[in-house]
Motif scaffolding. Structure first.
Motif, short mmCIF file in Angstrom:
data_model
loop_
_atom_site.label_atom_id
_atom_site.label_comp_id
_atom_site.label_asym_id
_atom_site.label_seq_id
_atom_site.Cartn_x
_atom_site.Cartn_y
_atom_site.Cartn_z
N ASP A 92 11.86 17.35 68.98
CA ASP A 92 11.69 16.29 69.73
C ASP A 92 12.69 15.85 70.95
OD1 ASP A 92 9.10 15.96 68.65
OD2 ASP A 92 9.70 14.30 67.59
N THR A 143 13.25 9.87 78.75
CA THR A 143 11.86 10.56 78.13
C THR A 143 10.57 9.88 78.96
OG1 THR A 143 12.08 8.85 76.50
CG2 THR A 143 12.89 10.92 75.87
N THR A 198 2.26 5.73 72.92
CA THR A 198 3.49 6.44 72.42
C THR A 198 4.40 5.06 71.92
OG1 THR A 198 3.81 7.86 73.78
CG2 THR A 198 5.90 6.93 73.14
N ASP A 224 17.56 6.43 71.45
CA ASP A 224 16.48 5.90 71.71
C ASP A 224 16.51 4.26 71.66
OD1 ASP A 224 14.94 8.05 72.52
OD2 ASP A 224 13.41 8.08 70.62
N THR A 263 18.30 16.68 72.29
CA THR A 263 17.11 17.44 71.50
C THR A 263 17.38 17.26 70.00
OG1 THR A 263 16.48 19.17 73.02
CG2 THR A 263 15.81 19.39 70.81
N LYS A 303 10.17 11.17 64.20
CA LYS A 303 10.89 12.11 65.16
C LYS A 303 10.76 13.43 64.23
CE LYS A 303 11.38 9.48 68.82
NZ LYS A 303 10.64 9.46 70.01
N ARG A 304 10.64 14.61 65.09
CA ARG A 304 10.59 15.82 64.38
C ARG A 304 11.58 16.70 65.09
NH1 ARG A 304 8.76 12.86 61.31
NH2 ARG A 304 6.79 13.01 60.39
#
Length: 214
Positions: A176, A71, A79, A141, A107, A172-173
């Motif tokens: 993302d 990312t 961020t 992540d 994703t 997060k959504r």
């Protein structure tokens, strides 16, 4: 090497593109307590090397290859990122062995509330799907998580309140993009199996003990 147990959430405060890659400055506190130039810090999963530091944060160079696979290809000031110092011999292994070598980005494809926890669904590529197993480990992540369900190219993980509180995953959504590192044990077993003749390609207790997993 890391454990996937996040120590703090930092913030990217500077981004400087280069001819090949990017240099970032990250605001942090906890991970700087015993840090020195050359130390490794996992930042949202990828292992980065401290180039310089002061009392407010550290600077790291990110290669073009790392940008392409993670990312960081779209990182920007402001961020928030998950931070973890490298594992020391003798430390407790609260998560699982994480190398800081991201396999790909994936994703987030859905969320579901389940009482005290939240289910996060992630869609991966067919290339990574074979390494994902029910009740196995995965780093999202940089966060060590246990796979609660697998279906097609998707897996689900349960996020407890503590994980949501101390990582960036609560922000997060759906849609993302996140960094994915599969459990390195799966890759080792795959390599062992590829080196066996067809008549030998059976995984049982004897096979695992012979190759150091017993």
């Amino acid at each position: 090497m890391f454990t996937g147990i996040i120590e703090e959430v930092g913030t990217i405060t500077e981004v400087h593109p280069k001819s090949s890659g990017v240099t970032v400055r990250i605001k942090a506190e906890t991970v700087l307590e015993d840090a020195k130039i050359g130390d490794s810090i996992a930042v949202d999963g990828p292992c980065l090397t401290i180039r310089s530091l002061d009392s407010n944060g550290f600077v790291a160079d990110i290669s073009e290859e790392t940008c392409r696979k993670t990312t960081f290809r779209s990182c920007k000031v402001g961020t928030q990122v998950n931070l973890e110092r490298s594992l020391r011999l003798g430390d407790r292994l609260g998560g699982h062995l994480v190398l800081g070598h991201v396999d790909e980005t994936a994703t987030i494809s859905g969320w579901k509330n389940e009482g005290t926890s939240v289910i996060m669904r992630v869609t991966v590529s067919p290339k990574v799907k074979p390494y994902i197993a029910y009740k196995g480990s995965i780093a999202v992540d940089g966060v060590s998580l246990t796979i609660a369900n697998v279906a097609n190219n998707r897996f689900e993980v349960a996020l407890i309140p503590h994980t949501l509180e101390v990582t960036t995953l609560d922000k997060k959504r759906s849609g993302d993009i996140v960094n994915i590192e599969v459990d390195v044990m799966a890759r080792y077993i795959e390599t062992l199996m590829q080196n066996q003749t067809p008549s030998q390609q059976t995984i049982d207790l004897d096979f695992l003990q012979k190759h150091g997993y017993g």
